[in-house]
Enzyme design. Structure first.
Site, mmCIF file in Angstrom:
data_model
loop_
_atom_site.group_PDB
_atom_site.id
_atom_site.type_symbol
_atom_site.label_atom_id
_atom_site.label_comp_id
_atom_site.label_asym_id
_atom_site.label_seq_id
_atom_site.Cartn_x
_atom_site.Cartn_y
_atom_site.Cartn_z
ATOM 1 N N ASP A 1 0.839 -1.213 0.000
ATOM 2 C CA ASP A 1 0.000 0.000 0.000
ATOM 3 C C ASP A 1 0.871 1.259 0.000
ATOM 4 O O ASP A 1 0.354 2.370 -0.063
ATOM 5 C CB ASP A 1 -0.890 0.038 1.256
ATOM 6 C CG ASP A 1 -2.153 -0.791 1.083
ATOM 7 O OD1 ASP A 1 -2.348 -1.312 -0.024
ATOM 8 O OD2 ASP A 1 -2.912 -0.927 2.054
ATOM 9 N N ASP B 1 -9.440 24.738 -41.027
ATOM 10 C CA ASP B 1 -8.919 23.535 -40.358
ATOM 11 C C ASP B 1 -9.946 22.968 -39.393
ATOM 12 O O ASP B 1 -10.187 21.769 -39.354
ATOM 13 C CB ASP B 1 -7.632 23.866 -39.576
ATOM 14 C CG ASP B 1 -6.458 24.083 -40.501
ATOM 15 O OD1 ASP B 1 -6.449 23.447 -41.569
ATOM 16 O OD2 ASP B 1 -5.575 24.882 -40.169
ATOM 17 N N GLY C 1 -6.806 14.161 -42.923
ATOM 18 C CA GLY C 1 -7.413 13.557 -44.108
ATOM 19 C C GLY C 1 -6.620 12.495 -44.830
ATOM 20 O O GLY C 1 -7.046 11.352 -44.942
ATOM 21 N N MET C 2 -5.442 12.858 -45.352
ATOM 22 C CA MET C 2 -4.707 11.929 -46.217
ATOM 23 C C MET C 2 -3.663 11.121 -45.454
ATOM 24 O O MET C 2 -2.941 10.326 -46.042
ATOM 25 C CB MET C 2 -3.997 12.731 -47.326
ATOM 26 C CG MET C 2 -4.946 13.343 -48.332
ATOM 27 S SD MET C 2 -5.786 12.076 -49.292
ATOM 28 C CE MET C 2 -4.462 11.519 -50.356
#
Length: 508
Positions: free
Chosen positions: A36, A294, A429-430
């Site tokens: 602990d 964006d 995106g790409m």
């Protein structure tokens, strides 16, 4: 009782020790069995501090079980008092050592007869509360102890400061970006012409707690820690408090307007509208970014949010209100305060999830297939398995969430950091397609989209090869549909033929 190998909020003694070790010259003693006592290691590893963690373990071993703990605990308290000369020693059991049902209050009283500093037993029920509730209670207990002590000694400072001033309550060690948030809040207060009276518990001296009533108001940036202390100070001294978390452009403005209202009610004459407008339009990049092309690319994208109440609620509002992102569900592990969370987020998301089972959260993420996850470190692991990007917005956290650079989440600089985090969390995106074309990440295998580890399906070499020909941005969906198709028909190995059949079935 349920065995858990992952907890979002730790056990109660961790919260108590977080508060104790945040103060200057306060020593924590945990009455605990080995196992602990990991707080020291955890704090030393994560917090970028040069000082040792001021916590000692009074180990419960077989000798203690045979003879009782009194002698050992009292010895440890008096020894640490002599060695370290702390202003305060906080003794806390853990949930394990609480089973012994010992009279620790009596041990504390005995030890305090021979110590120079004060000694307190953390007033926390270790079976009923978690780390966050215990931290809130321990801070409240320490504040009350020193206010009452100052009152008794006749040196309590109640006269308000000449200029508007504030106590910032709830900034603690091991908090999510707390140090940076604190710096940003101090800057914000300076911009508003407000002096910072005290910041507690981080870096504060317990002897300065008697100065708390001098401030004009208290600021509680985090829902989890500081509320009990603020309510106590309001009850005792009529001190107003502001508990709007200034995270995101809209909430920061709302927080500042509330501060204006509180100050003007006490005789000040301030107007922060011009400041809010200037910061929103010219200083913070977030408002401009949210109108840029964006950010518009993110409009309508699906996201899920999960974390503690403060950060999950604030993040849900930012995504939905400021960025036009579709929050499919928002969740929290703070079940004890779920009513507040529901009230805050229900209008900004489709579904509210109150759950502290990481498996259920993982399955909920897999079910909705979001474009991005905003959660804790556990959701980051889930995202890696599901190939979904994840931004970490709340504790539990790891070393990378204690950055060396300046990264607040609150205030106007915080809005910029959050905007960056959001934008960088979505796959561009790409990106996937280019990685496929140029052979990037060629060691990455397509992994299962289920979180529960009960997948009984295998992919043959030709099936896997055929799957790899599918563009990355739809591959995950095709894989899941194919596996669902195979399960329905009790097929255990997926070949190219099974993939084609599944495609046709979906098309039909």
């Amino acid at each position: 009782m349920k065995l858990a190998y992952w907890m979002y909020a730790g056990p109660a003694h961790i919260g108590t020790l977080r508060v104790a070790s945040s103060f200057k010259n306060v020593h924590g003693i945990m009455h605990a069995p080995l196992g602990d006592d990991y707080f020291n290691v955890m704090r030393s590893m994560l917090e970028r501090e040069r000082n040792f963690t001021p916590v000692t373990a009074s180990v419960v071993d077989r000798h203690v079980l045979a003879r009782g703990s009194q002698e050992k605990v009292v010895d440890n308290i008096t020894r640490k008092d002599e060695e370290e000369n702390p202003d305060l020693i906080v003794l806390t059991p853990t949930c394990t050592s609480s089973i012994l049902q010992e009279d620790l209050e009596n041990f504390v009283e005995r030890a305090s007869l021979s110590t120079q500093g004060d000694v307190l037993l953390a007033d926390v029920n270790h079976y009923r509360v978690n780390e966050l509730q215990a931290a809130d209670r321990t801070l409240d207990q320490i504040v009350q102890f020193y206010i009452q002590k100052a009152r008794k000694n006749g040196d309590l400072l109640e006269e308000k400061t000449a200029k508007p001033s504030v106590n910032i309550i709830g900034v603690s060690t091991l908090g999510f970006h707390n140090q940076h948030d604190c710096t940003e809040l101090k800057r914000l207060m300076a911009d508003l012409g407000i002096e910072v009276n005290e910041v507690i518990p981080e870096g504060a001296s317990v002897h300065n707690l008697k100065r708390l009533p001098q401030a004009w108001f208290n600021l509680i940036p985090y829902r989890e820690i500081g509320h009990m202390s603020a309510h106590y100070l309001e009850k005792e001294f009529g001190m107003p408090f502001v508990d709007i978390t200034p995270m995101g452009v809209v909430e920061t403005a709302r927080c500042i307007r509330k501060i204006q209202e509180v100050l003007n009610a006490q005789g000040a004459d301030v107007n922060y509208e011009e400041y809010i407008e200037n910061q929103t339009l010219h200083v913070s990049q977030a408002a401009w970014f949210s109108r840029s092309i964006d950010c518009q690319n993110l409009t309508g994208k699906k996201a899920v949010v999960y974390g503690d109440n403060t950060h999950a609620a604030a993040m849900t509002k930012i995504l939905a209100r400021e960025m036009g992102i579709h929050v499919v569900w928002a969740g929290t592990y703070c079940k004890y305060d779920q009513e507040w969370f529901r009230k805050e987020v229900s209008e900004y998301c489709d579904e509210v999830l109150i759950n502290e089972d990481h498996g259920a959260i993982g399955d909920a993420i897999a079910r909705v297939e979001p474009s991005a996850i905003f959660g804790t470190q556990m959701e980051r692991h889930v995202g890696k398995r599901l190939n979904i990007p994840c931004g970490v917005i709340a504790a539990p956290i790891h070393i990378q969430d204690f950055p060396i650079g300046y990264k607040p989440f609150l205030g106007y600089e915080g809005t910029n950091q959050v905007a960056d985090l959001v934008y960088n969390s979505f796959t561009l995106g790409m990106e996937d397609h280019l990685l496929e074309i140029f052979g990037g990440h060629d060691t990455k295998e397509v992994i299962t989209k289920g979180i529960s580890a009960d997948s009984d399906l295998g992919w043959s070499a030709d099936g896997q090869a055929e799957l790899n020909k599918i563009p990355g941005f739809v591959r995950g969906k095709v894989k899941r549909n194919t596996e669902k198709f195979a399960r329905e028909r009790n097929i255990t190995e997926i070949t190219a033929e099974v993939l084609y059949a599944a495609k046709e079935a979906v098309g039909a």
